[in-house]
Design a protein around this motif. Structure first.
Motif, PDB file in Angstrom:
ATOM      1  N   ARG A  19      20.962  16.759   5.714  1.00 37.16           N
ATOM      2  CA  ARG A  19      21.365  16.890   4.318  1.00 37.16           C
ATOM      3  C   ARG A  19      20.184  16.828   3.349  1.00 37.16           C
ATOM      4  N   ARG A  20      19.104  16.193   3.758  1.00 39.76           N
ATOM      5  CA  ARG A  20      17.965  16.040   2.852  1.00 39.76           C
ATOM      6  C   ARG A  20      17.033  17.243   2.852  1.00 39.76           C
ATOM      7  N   TYR A  21      17.163  18.121   3.839  1.00 35.15           N
ATOM      8  CA  TYR A  21      16.250  19.269   3.891  1.00 35.15           C
ATOM      9  C   TYR A  21      16.403  20.110   2.627  1.00 35.15           C
ATOM     10  N   GLY A  22      15.263  20.410   1.988  1.00 35.01           N
ATOM     11  CA  GLY A  22      15.283  21.164   0.742  1.00 35.01           C
ATOM     12  C   GLY A  22      15.289  20.255  -0.482  1.00 35.01           C
ATOM     13  N   GLN A  23      15.458  18.953  -0.277  1.00 33.62           N
ATOM     14  CA  GLN A  23      15.468  18.024  -1.425  1.00 33.62           C
ATOM     15  C   GLN A  23      14.243  17.116  -1.436  1.00 33.62           C
ATOM     16  N   GLU A  24      13.255  17.441  -0.605  1.00 36.54           N
ATOM     17  CA  GLU A  24      12.066  16.594  -0.494  1.00 36.54           C
ATOM     18  C   GLU A  24      11.338  16.536  -1.834  1.00 36.54           C
ATOM     19  N   LYS A  25      10.843  15.351  -2.170  1.00 33.47           N
ATOM     20  CA  LYS A  25      10.055  15.200  -3.390  1.00 33.47           C
ATOM     21  C   LYS A  25       8.589  15.318  -2.990  1.00 33.47           C
ATOM     22  N   ARG A  61      13.505   1.569  -3.805  1.00 33.31           N
ATOM     23  CA  ARG A  61      12.910   2.885  -3.564  1.00 33.31           C
ATOM     24  C   ARG A  61      12.284   2.809  -2.180  1.00 33.31           C
ATOM     25  N   SER A  62      12.419   3.880  -1.403  1.00 36.25           N
ATOM     26  CA  SER A  62      12.160   3.744   0.028  1.00 36.25           C
ATOM     27  C   SER A  62      11.582   4.998   0.686  1.00 36.25           C
ATOM     28  N   ASN A  63      10.979   4.782   1.841  1.00 36.95           N
ATOM     29  CA  ASN A  63      10.561   5.925   2.672  1.00 36.95           C
ATOM     30  C   ASN A  63      11.636   6.276   3.709  1.00 36.95           C
ATOM     31  N   GLN A  64      12.810   5.672   3.598  1.00 31.21           N
ATOM     32  CA  GLN A  64      13.897   5.981   4.533  1.00 31.21           C
ATOM     33  C   GLN A  64      14.305   7.440   4.406  1.00 31.21           C
ATOM     34  N   GLY A  65      14.640   8.039   5.528  1.00 27.19           N
ATOM     35  CA  GLY A  65      15.117   9.427   5.504  1.00 27.19           C
ATOM     36  C   GLY A  65      14.055  10.441   5.152  1.00 27.19           C
ATOM     37  N   LYS A 111       6.808  11.865 -10.061  1.00 26.87           N
ATOM     38  CA  LYS A 111       6.815  12.205 -11.483  1.00 26.87           C
ATOM     39  C   LYS A 111       7.161  10.933 -12.244  1.00 26.87           C
ATOM     40  N   HIS A 112       6.501  10.771 -13.361  1.00 28.82           N
ATOM     41  CA  HIS A 112       6.803   9.554 -14.095  1.00 28.82           C
ATOM     42  C   HIS A 112       8.188   9.628 -14.685  1.00 28.82           C
ATOM     43  N   MET A 113       9.048   8.787 -14.204  1.00 29.77           N
ATOM     44  CA  MET A 113      10.370   8.716 -14.814  1.00 29.77           C
ATOM     45  C   MET A 113      10.691   7.258 -15.039  1.00 29.77           C
ATOM     46  N   PRO A 114      11.216   6.960 -16.215  1.00 27.18           N
ATOM     47  CA  PRO A 114      11.502   5.559 -16.506  1.00 27.18           C
ATOM     48  C   PRO A 114      12.562   5.018 -15.558  1.00 27.18           C
ATOM     49  N   MET A 115      12.450   3.739 -15.220  1.00 32.85           N
ATOM     50  CA  MET A 115      13.460   3.129 -14.366  1.00 32.85           C
ATOM     51  C   MET A 115      14.773   3.045 -15.133  1.00 32.85           C
ATOM     52  N   ILE A 116      15.856   3.222 -14.438  1.00 32.21           N
ATOM     53  CA  ILE A 116      17.151   3.077 -15.110  1.00 32.21           C
ATOM     54  C   ILE A 116      17.334   1.598 -15.457  1.00 32.21           C
ATOM     55  N   ASP A 117      18.108   1.317 -16.498  1.00 36.71           N
ATOM     56  CA  ASP A 117      18.280  -0.070 -16.938  1.00 36.71           C
ATOM     57  C   ASP A 117      18.992  -0.907 -15.899  1.00 36.71           C
ATOM     58  N   LYS A 118      20.042  -0.346 -15.347  1.00 33.86           N
ATOM     59  CA  LYS A 118      20.863  -1.127 -14.448  1.00 33.86           C
ATOM     60  C   LYS A 118      20.521  -0.829 -12.995  1.00 33.86           C
ATOM     61  N   GLY A 171       0.788  -1.230   0.000  1.00 27.42           N
ATOM     62  CA  GLY A 171       0.000   0.000   0.000  1.00 27.42           C
ATOM     63  C   GLY A 171       0.816   1.275   0.000  1.00 27.42           C
ATOM     64  N   GLU A 172       2.123   1.172   0.303  1.00 28.36           N
ATOM     65  CA  GLU A 172       2.964   2.378   0.328  1.00 28.36           C
ATOM     66  C   GLU A 172       3.522   2.611  -1.076  1.00 28.36           C
ATOM     67  N   THR A 173       2.856   3.480  -1.841  1.00 27.33           N
ATOM     68  CA  THR A 173       3.253   3.711  -3.222  1.00 27.33           C
ATOM     69  C   THR A 173       4.294   4.827  -3.341  1.00 27.33           C
ATOM     70  N   LEU A 174       4.677   5.417  -2.202  1.00 28.12           N
ATOM     71  CA  LEU A 174       5.740   6.434  -2.175  1.00 28.12           C
ATOM     72  C   LEU A 174       5.493   7.544  -3.186  1.00 28.12           C
ATOM     73  N   GLU A 175       4.324   8.157  -3.072  1.00 32.06           N
ATOM     74  CA  GLU A 175       3.989   9.240  -4.001  1.00 32.06           C
ATOM     75  C   GLU A 175       4.403  10.601  -3.474  1.00 32.06           C
TER      76      GLU A 175
END
Ligand code: ZN
Length: 447
Positions: free
Chosen positions: A425-431, A251-255, A435-442, A156-160
């Motif tokens: 360090r994460r302050y100001g970088q919150e999403k 992909r995570s809710n960490q931090g 946004k739809h972004m393709p997954m990286i290949d590797k 249920g945690e879709t990390l939106e």
């Protein structure tokens, strides 16, 4: 071929002796590749309420989401279940593995709300099971089956809202339980080159590397950051001195502070939750055995204790300097009252909103010979010990002393941060949106 979307949630396969649910997930991804599944997101690594009494080490749950050919559904489920059984420490007390399968291209709002609840407070197995029934999901569990709670939450945690990434590298089995061998200099260098887009690589207070866990689990190290690209780059900068068996990006809710719930009044906070709450310092900080610092805050509704434990480092030093009348916003886990202790918030962060004046009161100087006078008792005036003069009308001097701390946000030391704590360090970088972004290949080895 008919395609459908499946979500597999996994939780609590690890025990104190080793094992690791993220490792099982990494192996399962490789197994599922054999069925030509198409992953629609990175594996989700979801940290749940760190304050539940029965948690295992990290209280993390995992989720895989993929499109698959419906004809292969039974094989996929059987593969996942078999692997899960092999990797679960089912015989260990306190390990309660759970696995949940859910077929739906969309995650219903009710399930998303359930997940938020598992991150901030207590959810019962009964609640989880009734939701599973309503959704038409399937669940399997061992022992107390509590792992089902987390397995469903991971789905249920879709990390939106805000989210981060972690690249986890694993050790080859012959090294499990041995000391981890890695070039520590390369980690400091990686941190320097990727800041501020990676976090919690090193503890700057103690000059120590913290990407490597201790303990017998298969995890070699984990690098946390803002994008899949940056954790990949960081991975390439680190020099391991033993083989990496496999690695994967989660992909995570960490931090992200996802565990903290903002509360309005002190009388509304409950044990086992984690909160953000404002108050006025009502009892000055006192140092208790083991160098912990305790102070009290109050509002119109109630009063609670706040504790900064020794490993919180600088946070403890800040707490020690607070005084009655300061207004603060405290962040932390609520611990229930005991016979000897009132309800207590274990501090992760303090935001100092305003500081009260610190006034020092002193006896006046002798106008005759400039020696500091002695008081003759309350409202009895002063006497000079040097020249013997007495002054009935002089008053004590009051001077404002500068405070040693400033308003602002203070966070527990890196080494004592929970997985969910948002670091400086994460302050100001919150999403704020996915946004739809393709997954990286590797995004994992063997691709
Ligand atoms: Zn004098």
């Amino acid at each position: 071929m008919r395609k459908q979307t499946m979500h597999i949630g996994l939780d609590d396969t690890d025990s104190k002796k080793g094992g690791c649910t993220t490792y099982l997930t990494a192996v399962l991804v490789e197994e599922l590749r054999k069925f030509n599944v198409e992953f629609i997101d990175y594996p989700g690594l979801i940290r749940l309420n760190p304050n539940v009494p029965w948690k295992t080490r990290g209280n993390g749950a995992l989720c895989l989401r993929f499109n698959y050919d419906t004809g292969l559904e039974d094989d996929i489920k059987e593969t996942a279940t078999t692997l899960w059984e092999e990797h679960s420490s089912v015989k260990e007390k306190g390990t309660d593995p759970g696995i949940v399968f859910y077929r739906n291209s969309k995650i219903p709002d009710e399930l998303k709300a359930y997940s938020k609840k598992t991150e901030t407070s207590i959810v019962t197995l009964k609640e989880a099971m009734s939701l599973i029934k309503r959704l038409g999901a399937e669940a399997l569990g061992f022992n107390s089956c509590r792992g089902i709670i987390g397995a469903l939450a991971a789905i249920g945690e879709t990390l939106e809202d805000d989210y981060t990434y972690e690249l986890i590298a694993y050790r080859t089995p012959e090294n499990w339980g041995k000391k981890r061998r890695i070039d520590e200099e390369s980690i400091f260098e990686m941190d320097k080159q990727t800041t501020p887009y990676t976090f919690n690589n090193v503890d700057t207070e103690k000059g120590r590397v913290i990407i490597t866990p201790r303990g017998p689990d298969p995890i070699f190290f984990g690098i946390r950051g803002e994008s899949a690209q940056i954790v990949n780059k960081a991975f390439s900068l680190v020099k391991p001195l033993e083989p990496v068996e496999r690695w994967m990006v989660f992909r995570s809710n960490q931090g992200t502070d996802a565990h903290l719930k903002r509360m309005e009044t002190l009388n509304a906070i409950e044990p086992y939750s984690s909160v953000i709450i404002k108050g006025t310092v009502s009892l000055a900080p006192r140092i208790v055995p083991l160098r912990h610092v305790i102070f009290s805050i109050k509002d119109d509704s109630s009063q609670v204790d706040c504790a900064a434990y020794e490993p919180t480092g600088d946070l403890r030093k800040i707490a020690r300097e607070l005084q009655v009348g300061d207004t603060v916003e405290v962040y932390g886990a609520v611990h229930k009252a005991t016979a000897t202790k009132p309800l207590t918030i274990n501090l992760e962060k303090i935001k100092i909103l305003s500081l009260s004046e610190k006034i020092m009161t002193e006896n006046p100087m002798c106008p005759n010979c400039s020696k500091r006078l002695k008081s003759m008792g309350k409202n009895q005036g002063f006497r000079c010990e040097k020249c013997g003069s007495k002054y009935a009308d002089l008053k004590k001097n009051q001077t404002v002393v500068p405070r040693t701390i400033k308003p602002g946000l203070y966070i527990t030391s890196t080494r004592s941060q929970r997985h969910l704590t948002k670091p400086q360090r994460r302050y100001g970088q919150e999403k704020n949106s996915l946004k739809h972004m393709p997954m990286i290949d590797k995004w994992h080895s063997f691709t």
